[in-house]
Design an enzyme around this catalytic site. Structure first.
Site, PDB file in Angstrom:
ATOM      1  CE  LYS A 215      66.619  29.112  98.640  1.00  0.00           C
ATOM      2  NZ  LYS A 215      66.463  30.278  99.510  1.00  0.00           N
TER       3      LYS A 215
ATOM      4  NE  ARG B 233      63.290  25.895 100.937  1.00  0.00           N
ATOM      5  CZ  ARG B 233      64.170  26.500 101.744  1.00  0.00           C
ATOM      6  NH1 ARG B 233      63.753  27.148 102.817  1.00  0.00           N
ATOM      7  NH2 ARG B 233      65.459  26.480 101.480  1.00  0.00           N
TER       8      ARG B 233
ATOM      9  CD  GLU C  58      60.975  36.020 102.606  1.00  0.00           C
ATOM     10  OE1 GLU C  58      62.001  35.474 103.040  1.00  0.00           O
ATOM     11  OE2 GLU C  58      60.197  35.456 101.828  1.00  0.00           O
TER      12      GLU C  58
HETATM   13  C1  LIG Z   1      66.390  30.706 100.849  1.00  0.00           C
HETATM   14  C2  LIG Z   1      65.574  31.820 101.401  1.00  0.00           C
HETATM   15  C3  LIG Z   1      65.428  32.035 102.791  1.00  0.00           C
HETATM   16  C4  LIG Z   1      66.186  31.236 103.809  1.00  0.00           C
HETATM   17  O1  LIG Z   1      65.839  29.893 103.851  1.00  0.00           O
HETATM   18  P1  LIG Z   1      66.781  28.816 104.542  1.00  0.00           P
HETATM   19  O2  LIG Z   1      66.114  27.529 104.258  1.00  0.00           O
HETATM   20  O3  LIG Z   1      66.808  29.131 105.990  1.00  0.00           O
HETATM   21  O4  LIG Z   1      68.131  28.964 103.923  1.00  0.00           O
HETATM   22  C5  LIG Z   1      64.590  33.045 103.206  1.00  0.00           C
HETATM   23  N1  LIG Z   1      63.928  33.835 102.329  1.00  0.00           N
HETATM   24  C6  LIG Z   1      64.061  33.670 100.999  1.00  0.00           C
HETATM   25  C7  LIG Z   1      63.320  34.585 100.091  1.00  0.00           C
HETATM   26  C8  LIG Z   1      64.872  32.664 100.500  1.00  0.00           C
HETATM   27  O5  LIG Z   1      64.994  32.509  99.179  1.00  0.00           O
END
Ligand SMILES: *Cc1c(COP(=O)(O)O)cnc(C)c1O
Length: 341
Positions: free
Chosen positions: A184, A82, A220
């Site tokens: 991210k 990722r 989300e």
């Molecule tokens: C990091 C993050 C998540 C959660 O991801 P994980 O890999 O499960 O920790 C969900 N949404 C956003 C916007 C994020 O930055």
């Protein structure tokens, strides 16, 4: 291994400086060999790309102690992949997957005294990140970067039980239709700060962001993916190319199917149908699943049958199974748990 004298069960989610961090620099088109450093400070040129144009991407994962005393991490290969996707989208160099996993191992091993003991609920949170370091004033990608992994012990997410959250349907968008919602990147968080402060001021715990194009579908929150459970116990998660592909959510879907024998489906979910679900949770590394009791859409309250006192039965089972897999009390799928030593 002598552990640090820390009150593990009572630390929060904050930065506690540890002894070592991993650092590798990218220059002249390649990453150097990388090293552990005792210096927690980063000294940058005043015009560094990250400072001017926010060229930075990050990851989050945990190291912890299993029931049989091993120090492990959970699916770091997916964090490496990722981070590579995030970096590529911001025209940054990819830090190779094998090296990423090796760096995770090195930095956890060096800070083993900060890995909380089994049973405390605390974990060592790892934050890998890459940022542009050389001076950039015209808008273009930096040519020099730093990859770094810092770690900090964090406390149990739910002290005294998981209290269901109340979530507001936000008037702000977190992602553009063909933007950066799926990576991210720090920039996604910078622009979410006003929205979360607004929500907190109004008494809500989190924001539910809708799809930016039609504003009819569930995306989300600022930092976690949604997971819903239907009245006939089916797990449903939103499908969209502008949400961040949560590793926790992907793992929970597999747990639902393979461990709990539940049907699980990733599909578009409209805000309109949310009232028909039996349970709702937020998925992310920090809490695994946080229960959602209520979603408020401009005064219209959508209350889940699971209520405001406790997590619903299916989300509880999902959470217990995944934390059991992580802690070594339930057999993990191949490759999920990576030993440090
Ligand atoms: C990091 C993050 C998540 C959660 O991801 P994980 O890999 O499960 O920790 C969900 N949404 C956003 C916007 C994020 O930055």
């Amino acid at each position: 291994m002598e552990k640090k004298n820390i009150d593990w069960s009572n630390i929060g989610f904050g930065y506690i400086q540890t002894d070592y961090r991993y650092v590798s620099n990218f220059k002249d088109g390649k990453w150097d060999e990388g090293t552990l450093s005792t210096d927690p400070n980063v000294v940058l040129n005043e015009c560094a790309g990250v400072l001017q144009y926010a060229q930075t991407v990050f990851e989050g994962l945990k190291a912890y102690t299993t029931v049989d005393g091993k120090t492990v991490t959970f699916r770091p290969d997916l964090n490496a992949e990722r981070l590579a996707q995030s970096a590529a989208r911001l025209e940054m160099p990819v830090f190779p997957k094998e090296r990423f996993i090796e760096a995770v191992k090195q930095v956890v091993k060096a800070n083993e005294a900060f890995v909380p003991p089994y049973g405390t609920g605390a974990t060592l949170y790892l934050r890998p990140y890459i940022f542009g370091t050389n001076p950039v004033i015209g808008v273009k990608p930096a040519t020099e970067y730093q990859f770094r992994i810092l770690c900090t012990p964090v406390g149990p997410y739910f002290k005294g039980g998981a209290k269901p959250l109340t979530i507001k349907v936000s008037d702000f968008d977190r992602a553009a239709p063909n933007g950066t919602g799926h990576i991210k990147a720090g920039l996604n968080y910078a622009m979410s700060l006003h929205a979360i402060v607004t929500a907190h001021n109004e008494g809500f715990d989190e924001n539910l962001y809708l799809d930016p194009k039609t504003r009819t579908k569930v995306e989300e929150t600022g930092g976690a993916n949604f997971l819903f459970v239907t009245k006939d116990n089916k797990v449903v998660t939103p499908k969209s190319n502008s949400i961040l592909p949560s590793i926790t959510r992907r793992s929970l879907v597999q747990v639902a199917r393979e461990y709990l024998g539940l049907e699980a489906e990733e599909r578009e979910i409209t805000l309109e149908e949310v009232k028909d679900f039996a349970e709702c949770g937020l998925c992310g590394t920090a809490a695994v699943i946080s229960p959602v009791g209520k979603i408020v859409d401009h005064g219209r309250e959508i209350a889940f049958p699971s209520g405001m006192e406790k997590m619903g039965p299916v989300t509880t089972k999902l959470r217990e199974t995944l934390t059991g897999i992580q802690m070594g009390t339930i057999k993990a799928p191949e490759g999920w748990i990576v030993n440090i030593d």
